[in-house]
Design an enzyme around this catalytic site. Structure first.
Site, PDB file in Angstrom:
ATOM      1  N   HIS A 139      36.777  41.778  37.642  1.00 40.51           N
ATOM      2  CA  HIS A 139      36.640  41.154  36.333  1.00 40.51           C
ATOM      3  C   HIS A 139      35.174  40.828  36.040  1.00 40.51           C
ATOM      4  O   HIS A 139      34.380  40.599  36.961  1.00 40.51           O
ATOM      5  CB  HIS A 139      37.496  39.892  36.261  1.00 40.51           C
ATOM      6  CG  HIS A 139      38.979  40.197  36.222  1.00 40.51           C
ATOM      7  ND1 HIS A 139      39.936  39.263  35.944  1.00 40.51           N
ATOM      8  CD2 HIS A 139      39.634  41.379  36.414  1.00 40.51           C
ATOM      9  CE1 HIS A 139      41.136  39.834  35.969  1.00 40.51           C
ATOM     10  NE2 HIS A 139      40.977  41.115  36.261  1.00 40.51           N
TER      11      HIS A 139
ATOM     12  N   GLU B  80      33.731  38.216  34.933  1.00 41.42           N
ATOM     13  CA  GLU B  80      33.255  36.903  35.384  1.00 41.42           C
ATOM     14  C   GLU B  80      32.896  36.951  36.865  1.00 41.42           C
ATOM     15  O   GLU B  80      31.866  36.405  37.287  1.00 41.42           O
ATOM     16  CB  GLU B  80      34.341  35.833  35.180  1.00 41.42           C
ATOM     17  CG  GLU B  80      34.856  35.706  33.754  1.00 41.42           C
ATOM     18  CD  GLU B  80      36.066  36.584  33.461  1.00 41.42           C
ATOM     19  OE1 GLU B  80      36.041  37.785  33.807  1.00 41.42           O
ATOM     20  OE2 GLU B  80      37.022  36.086  32.868  1.00 41.42           O
TER      21      GLU B  80
ATOM     22  N   CYS C  22      40.879  34.611  33.653  1.00 41.67           N
ATOM     23  CA  CYS C  22      42.177  34.529  34.312  1.00 41.67           C
ATOM     24  C   CYS C  22      42.125  33.469  35.420  1.00 41.67           C
ATOM     25  O   CYS C  22      41.070  32.897  35.714  1.00 41.67           O
ATOM     26  CB  CYS C  22      42.545  35.892  34.888  1.00 41.67           C
ATOM     27  SG  CYS C  22      41.593  36.331  36.348  1.00 41.67           S
TER      28      CYS C  22
END
Ligand SMILES: O=c1[nH]c(=O)n([C@H]2C[C@H](O)[C@@H](COP(=O)(O)O)O2)cc1CO
Ligand SMILES: [Zn+2]
Length: 161
Positions: free
Chosen positions: A79, A81, A105
């Site tokens: 992801h 992030e 998430c």
């Protein structure tokens, strides 16, 4: 003349713009996510977007959303992030801010909390009703990470390169 220019980018427009630009590097056909980590005094520390780990070819690994788990992207993609956190090689992210184009998430929330990031600015929240995002918000709330939605200004930023 001693008046400063008007209409310059706000900090939030600047850093969310950088996060969006970073997301444009993503090969994911469905969701392109970008993240930008900024120090508490507004210096860019790191950036990331969603993609497969180093050495895992975009042409060989699957981008499918559905099918056998091993044939979908979900088991492989990193992801944005997490990439932004891992891309930072400068030491501690304690007290930093993260700008991200999609609400993190639950797995990214864990990494954000543990990295010491204290402020989160997000744009889209299209998965708000999923267990993953509900769990994410529960953890961010408990850990005292402040988060707010980016207020779109409608400003068009065009780049010609
Ligand atoms: O926080 C996130 N950060 C992030 O980078 N992603 C990535 C993983 C996938 O490549 C894509 C989500 O795919 P999809 O919207 O097709 O389910 O976005 C997904 C999330 C989930 O909110
Ligand atoms: Zn995530």
């Amino acid at each position: 003349m001693n008046h400063k220019r008007e209409g310059y980018l706000t900090w939030d427009e600047y850093f969310m713009g950088v996060a969006m630009l970073s997301g444009m590097r993503s090969k994911d056909p469905n969701s392109q996510v970008g993240a930008c980590i900024v120090s508490d005094d507004n210096k860019i520390l790191s950036m990331g977007y969603n993609g497969f780990p180093k050495g895992c070819s975009d042409d060989e690994f699957p981008w499918a959303r559905e099918g056998e788990p091993l044939d979908t992207k979900y088991l492989y993609v990193t992801h944005s992030e997490l990439n932004a956190i891992l891309n930072y090689r400068g030491g501690s992210l304690e007290g930093a801010k993260m700008y991200v184009t999609l609400f993190p998430c639950n797995e990214c929330a864990k990494a954000i909390i543990q990295a010491g990031i204290k402020t989160l600015v997000y744009d889209c929240d299209k998965y708000a009703s999923t267990p993953s995002v509900l769990a994410s918000k529960r953890m961010l709330d408990s850990a005292g990470v402040r988060y707010y939605q980016y207020k779109r200004t409608g400003r068009e930023i065009s780049l010609t390169v």
